[in-house]
Write an enzyme that holds these catalytic residues in place. Sequence first.
Site, PDB file in Angstrom:
ATOM      1  CB  ILE A  68       2.156   3.723  -7.067  1.00 43.05           C
ATOM      2  CG1 ILE A  68       2.250   3.478  -8.568  1.00 43.05           C
ATOM      3  CG2 ILE A  68       1.367   4.980  -6.775  1.00 43.05           C
ATOM      4  CD1 ILE A  68       0.918   3.136  -9.202  1.00 43.05           C
ATOM      5  CD  GLU A 147      -3.818   4.143  -2.463  1.00 45.85           C
ATOM      6  OE1 GLU A 147      -3.158   3.155  -2.814  1.00 45.85           O
ATOM      7  OE2 GLU A 147      -3.960   4.462  -1.251  1.00 45.85           O
ATOM      8  CG  ASP A 155      -6.591   0.995  -7.861  1.00 42.55           C
ATOM      9  OD1 ASP A 155      -5.476   0.895  -7.311  1.00 42.55           O
ATOM     10  OD2 ASP A 155      -6.784   1.647  -8.900  1.00 42.55           O
TER      11      ASP A 155
END
Length: 291
Positions: A68, A147, A155
């Site tokens: 991300i 993460e 998630d």
Amino acid sequence: SSLMSEPGFAVYREGPIAEIVLCRPQAANSLTEDFWIRFPEAIRELDQAGSVRAAIIRGEGANFSSGIDVELLERFLGGDDDVEPGRFRASLRLMLLRMHEVMSAMEQARFPIIAAIHGTCIGGALDLVCACDLRLAATGAYFSIQEIQMGMVADLGVLQRLSALIPPGIVRELAMTGRRMPAEEAHRFGFANAMASDADGTVAAARALADDIASKSPLAIWGTKEILNDFDRRRIEDGLRYTAAWNTGMFMPEDVQRSVAAARKRAKASYRDLLDVDYPAVPRQRTTVKE
């Protein structure tokens, strides 16, 4: 020939084979907000005609993807102070559910998707390849549930999907430490179906595999994929909903900010302890002695 070009990725087509190329090499192919919006739409467009028999997803440059994009991550840190917290968290939940559609679209496509992975594959990129049907890896590639290094709970589905692909104990270790799993280990556990010596070799192997799949009955391939996916679909969907609810309620910017600050300084982050919990005493059951 090029079918479409979107911010962060492009789609090419040669006969029944489609190739999706992550093309932000200057940013390690990090996944921007545009990617999360347009990628599932692109998959559905490929699926709509019924003439795509297999697809390959690969990264341009030195890496598959670093996950991300940092700018998108910063939007999770609270946004405008004027936004009412309940409304912000409700919007955050919708954002997470929208991002889940990337993986869902890949699983729902009637054709198999093959990931050709080299270099870095971490965070959201690992979620992406977990949702692929097959994975090929180059020597030197590595995978990480990044993460936890950022003070977050993963998630986007890696905790649910990876548990069905490699031993659960290894998943727990990766998820709780964030360590890098090299391609050789991923191959040993069966996460990577095969290995090649470099990125070009991995793409060549993926194309050969896609050609083989494309020569089979597309109806039989679709049915096989559907039956295999159905086994874990309900468990994954339930897990994703629970994870979205957890992160919506428990996600706090402080731990992420401490993680980011420590990473920039190449230092170890320090976090507050959890609150002390005074668990209620378990009431003892009274026994009546009859005389």
